[in-house]
Design a protein around this motif. Structure first.
Motif, PDB file in Angstrom:
ATOM      1  N   GLY A  93      16.646   1.943  -9.014  1.00 54.21           N
ATOM      2  CA  GLY A  93      16.514   3.110  -9.873  1.00 54.21           C
ATOM      3  C   GLY A  93      15.533   2.888 -11.011  1.00 54.21           C
ATOM      4  N   ARG A  94      15.874   3.427 -12.170  1.00 53.95           N
ATOM      5  CA  ARG A  94      14.987   3.326 -13.336  1.00 53.95           C
ATOM      6  C   ARG A  94      14.790   1.857 -13.715  1.00 53.95           C
ATOM      7  NH1 ARG A  94      16.142   5.896 -19.383  1.00 53.95           N
ATOM      8  NH2 ARG A  94      14.069   5.442 -20.277  1.00 53.95           N
ATOM      9  N   LYS A 110      -0.630  -5.633 -19.885  1.00 53.87           N
ATOM     10  CA  LYS A 110      -0.493  -5.653 -21.343  1.00 53.87           C
ATOM     11  C   LYS A 110       0.754  -4.925 -21.828  1.00 53.87           C
ATOM     12  CE  LYS A 110      -5.451  -6.082 -22.314  1.00 53.87           C
ATOM     13  NZ  LYS A 110      -6.623  -5.487 -23.014  1.00 53.87           N
ATOM     14  N   ASP A 111       1.092  -3.845 -21.165  1.00 53.63           N
ATOM     15  CA  ASP A 111       2.209  -3.023 -21.635  1.00 53.63           C
ATOM     16  C   ASP A 111       3.251  -2.857 -20.537  1.00 53.63           C
ATOM     17  OD1 ASP A 111       0.945  -2.414 -24.168  1.00 53.63           O
ATOM     18  OD2 ASP A 111      -0.402  -1.111 -23.017  1.00 53.63           O
ATOM     19  N   PHE A 112       4.492  -2.696 -20.959  1.00 57.20           N
ATOM     20  CA  PHE A 112       5.557  -2.396 -20.014  1.00 57.20           C
ATOM     21  C   PHE A 112       5.390  -0.969 -19.502  1.00 57.20           C
ATOM     22  CE2 PHE A 112       7.482  -5.613 -22.826  1.00 57.20           C
ATOM     23  CZ  PHE A 112       7.829  -6.558 -21.877  1.00 57.20           C
ATOM     24  N   THR A 113       5.771  -0.752 -18.263  1.00 59.77           N
ATOM     25  CA  THR A 113       5.736   0.583 -17.688  1.00 59.77           C
ATOM     26  C   THR A 113       7.054   0.844 -16.979  1.00 59.77           C
ATOM     27  OG1 THR A 113       4.474   2.072 -16.247  1.00 59.77           O
ATOM     28  CG2 THR A 113       4.747  -0.175 -15.487  1.00 59.77           C
ATOM     29  N   GLU A 114       7.457   2.104 -16.930  1.00 59.22           N
ATOM     30  CA  GLU A 114       8.713   2.453 -16.272  1.00 59.22           C
ATOM     31  C   GLU A 114       8.432   3.055 -14.901  1.00 59.22           C
ATOM     32  OE1 GLU A 114      11.762   4.427 -18.435  1.00 59.22           O
ATOM     33  OE2 GLU A 114      11.257   3.459 -20.346  1.00 59.22           O
ATOM     34  N   VAL A 115       9.243   2.669 -13.931  1.00 61.18           N
ATOM     35  CA  VAL A 115       9.118   3.177 -12.566  1.00 61.18           C
ATOM     36  C   VAL A 115      10.504   3.557 -12.066  1.00 61.18           C
ATOM     37  CG1 VAL A 115       7.050   1.851 -11.979  1.00 61.18           C
ATOM     38  CG2 VAL A 115       9.303   0.826 -11.640  1.00 61.18           C
ATOM     39  N   ASP A 116      10.529   4.409 -11.065  1.00 59.80           N
ATOM     40  CA  ASP A 116      11.785   4.783 -10.417  1.00 59.80           C
ATOM     41  C   ASP A 116      11.783   4.147  -9.031  1.00 59.80           C
ATOM     42  OD1 ASP A 116      14.194   5.922  -9.829  1.00 59.80           O
ATOM     43  OD2 ASP A 116      13.362   7.869  -9.273  1.00 59.80           O
ATOM     44  N   VAL A 117      12.598   3.133  -8.855  1.00 52.57           N
ATOM     45  CA  VAL A 117      12.602   2.369  -7.607  1.00 52.57           C
ATOM     46  C   VAL A 117      13.634   2.968  -6.659  1.00 52.57           C
ATOM     47  CG1 VAL A 117      12.798   0.094  -6.560  1.00 52.57           C
ATOM     48  CG2 VAL A 117      11.995   0.315  -8.930  1.00 52.57           C
ATOM     49  N   LYS A 177       0.827  -1.203   0.000  1.00 48.42           N
ATOM     50  CA  LYS A 177       0.000   0.000   0.000  1.00 48.42           C
ATOM     51  C   LYS A 177       0.866   1.260   0.000  1.00 48.42           C
ATOM     52  CE  LYS A 177      -3.881  -2.207   2.395  1.00 48.42           C
ATOM     53  NZ  LYS A 177      -4.721  -2.206   3.624  1.00 48.42           N
ATOM     54  N   ALA A 178       1.954   1.215   0.768  1.00 48.84           N
ATOM     55  CA  ALA A 178       2.828   2.383   0.851  1.00 48.84           C
ATOM     56  C   ALA A 178       3.527   2.658  -0.481  1.00 48.84           C
ATOM     57  CB  ALA A 178       3.861   2.181   1.956  1.00 48.84           C
ATOM     58  N   ARG A 179       3.869   1.607  -1.203  1.00 48.48           N
ATOM     59  CA  ARG A 179       4.529   1.749  -2.502  1.00 48.48           C
ATOM     60  C   ARG A 179       3.699   1.056  -3.571  1.00 48.48           C
ATOM     61  NH1 ARG A 179       9.081   4.738  -2.741  1.00 48.48           N
ATOM     62  NH2 ARG A 179       8.119   4.841  -4.787  1.00 48.48           N
ATOM     63  N   ARG A 180       2.471   1.513  -3.694  1.00 46.50           N
ATOM     64  CA  ARG A 180       1.550   0.910  -4.658  1.00 46.50           C
ATOM     65  C   ARG A 180       2.103   0.984  -6.081  1.00 46.50           C
ATOM     66  NH1 ARG A 180      -3.694  -0.353  -3.832  1.00 46.50           N
ATOM     67  NH2 ARG A 180      -3.672   0.818  -1.875  1.00 46.50           N
ATOM     68  N   ASP A 181       2.886   2.026  -6.366  1.00 48.23           N
ATOM     69  CA  ASP A 181       3.437   2.171  -7.712  1.00 48.23           C
ATOM     70  C   ASP A 181       4.408   1.047  -8.061  1.00 48.23           C
ATOM     71  OD1 ASP A 181       5.070   3.237  -5.655  1.00 48.23           O
ATOM     72  OD2 ASP A 181       6.285   4.306  -7.126  1.00 48.23           O
ATOM     73  N   LEU A 182       5.024   0.456  -7.034  1.00 48.24           N
ATOM     74  CA  LEU A 182       6.003  -0.602  -7.272  1.00 48.24           C
ATOM     75  C   LEU A 182       5.394  -1.995  -7.207  1.00 48.24           C
ATOM     76  CD1 LEU A 182       8.980   0.763  -5.132  1.00 48.24           C
ATOM     77  CD2 LEU A 182       8.429   1.232  -7.531  1.00 48.24           C
ATOM     78  N   TYR A 183       4.230  -2.111  -6.573  1.00 52.11           N
ATOM     79  CA  TYR A 183       3.622  -3.425  -6.373  1.00 52.11           C
ATOM     80  C   TYR A 183       2.341  -3.605  -7.183  1.00 52.11           C
ATOM     81  CZ  TYR A 183       7.119  -4.426  -2.889  1.00 52.11           C
ATOM     82  OH  TYR A 183       8.321  -4.675  -2.265  1.00 52.11           O
ATOM     83  N   THR A 184       2.116  -2.713  -8.142  1.00 51.44           N
ATOM     84  CA  THR A 184       1.071  -2.889  -9.148  1.00 51.44           C
ATOM     85  C   THR A 184       1.685  -2.564 -10.503  1.00 51.44           C
ATOM     86  OG1 THR A 184       0.308  -0.592  -8.916  1.00 51.44           O
ATOM     87  CG2 THR A 184      -0.799  -2.272  -7.563  1.00 51.44           C
ATOM     88  N   ALA A 185       1.119  -3.148 -11.545  1.00 50.42           N
ATOM     89  CA  ALA A 185       1.632  -2.897 -12.897  1.00 50.42           C
ATOM     90  C   ALA A 185       0.583  -3.353 -13.900  1.00 50.42           C
ATOM     91  CB  ALA A 185       2.949  -3.646 -13.128  1.00 50.42           C
TER      92      ALA A 185
END
Length: 383
Positions: free
Chosen positions: A319-320, A197-204, A186-194
């Motif tokens: 990182g990226r 169908k398509d690749f997505t880029e995140v900054d870890v 929940k705290a890092r939803r951007d890293l634990y959801t994706a």
């Protein structure tokens, strides 16, 4: 004529095939039967004598009777019929709940609240350890027949339900709420959801993990099973220690893995014997190396698992990164990785900048392979 649970268990094992006492003990130990039935080693011979005296089993063979420990027994016709009837009755019978913890809660108003909370915290720790043991026993015996799967499912469900009750009760007692617990998903939803169908880029960002290294096929390597069990054992030990000493709680995160090989193409071809791995469980930033060392030492006092000594706290800054949600069997990841390696990355002028990272959002013991959800992540940099 009725049968106790212990008698019914032994009778069922003898129905599978004739056995002597030592063999019964070995099967009981291998299958983890004591996790759900009260059976001591010495009681096996008492039960054999009792069942034989009732005409439900009989010694096999002719001539001088061997020593009690080596006498082989088989089920008689009467025993077979009674075992079938008792098994059918047990499938539908509801057993009264008579757990000692209910007596304890009835008496708890006479204790200080902090003492009740401490007792419930110890209960949670013990439940976490027992759950890890059941899961390890299950993994060690895989693949399992349907009946054994059902037994392990039931054992895990009961332990999880007990733990959930204890957590709710403890939370109400200490005025905690679910919002007070750190949950990395929940705290890092951007890293634990994706997207799937398509690749997505995140900054870890820089994150901390419990980690243990190994190599080889995760489906067949005992070291892998031991490593995963060790990670969860230490994670739950840390969770309960944090609640007790720091009044801070967290949800144990999903299992994650870093995978590497001299030739990255083995991930596409699924040549698992050539894989090296680092298994991970994310940790809150307030977990310290000293706490981890203490948790490992405590776990090692209770469990004989060589992988515990290798568990440590590790910082990872990816990182990226490029990630995607894979839905399906782990063995079906190849085409997605091929798209990533030969399509997405070169088309955007990117290359590898770290190990292949997988986040296992589903429990493979409870989820059909076609429905498994796994985030596939690859740290990248300009080529």
């Amino acid at each position: 004529m009725t049968l106790t649970d212990a008698e019914l268990t032994v009778l069922g094992l003898l129905l599978e095939q004739p056995r002597h006492g030592y063999e019964l003990e070995r099967v009981i130990e291998q299958r983890g039967i004591r996790a759900w039935t009260a059976l001591g080693f010495s009681s096996i011979y008492y039960l054999l004598d009792k069942l034989a005296g009732r005409g439900l089993i009989e010694a096999v063979g002719e001539g001088p009777r061997p020593a009690k420990s080596r006498a082989t027994y088989r089920v008689t016709g009467v025993g077979r019929d009674l075992c079938a009837a008792a098994t059918l009755e047990a499938l539908s019978a509801l057993t009264p709940v008579r757990s000692r913890v209910l007596v304890a809660m009835a008496n708890s108003p006479g204790l200080a609240e902090q003492d009740v909370a401490a007792g419930l915290t110890r209960r949670l720790a013990a439940l976490g350890e027992q759950l890890a043991e059941v899961r390890a026993a299950r993994a060690a015996q895989a693949p399992l027949p349907a009946a054994a799967v059902a037994i392990f499912d039931y054992c895990e469900a009961m332990l999880q339900a007990d733990a959930a009750w204890a957590e709710r009760t403890l939370g109400a007692l200490t005025k905690e709420t679910a919002l007070d617990r750190y949950d990395v998903k929940k705290a890092r939803r951007d890293l634990y959801t994706a997207p799937s169908k398509d690749f997505t880029e995140v900054d870890v960002p820089e994150l901390r993990y419990l980690a243990v290294d190994g190599e080889g096929d995760p489906n067949t390597s005992p070291a892998y099973t031991e490593a995963v069990e060790a990670l969860f054992t230490v994670a739950y030990t840390l969770k309960f220690a944090g609640k007790k000493t720091l009044d801070r709680d967290f949800v144990v995160g999903p299992l994650e893995g870093l995978w590497r090989a001299a030739d990255p193409s083995v991930f596409i071809t699924r040549d698992k014997a050539a894989w090296a791995w680092t298994m991970l469980i994310s940790q809150p930033d307030w977990i310290t190396e000293e706490m981890v060392r203490a948790a490992v030492a405590e776990a090692a006092r209770k469990k004989d698992n060589p992988a515990l000594a290798a568990v440590g706290l590790r910082t990872l800054a990816e990182g990226r990164s490029v990630q995607i949600l894979h839905i399906g069997s782990y063995d079906d990841e190849g085409p997605i990785l091929d798209r990533l390696h030969r399509g997405y990355l070169p088309e955007r002028g990117l290359t590898f900048n770290g190990d292949h990272h997988e986040i296992y959002l589903s429990d493979p013991r409870r989820t059909e392979p076609a429905k498994l959800k796994t985030i596939l992540r690859q740290p990248v940099k300009p080529a």
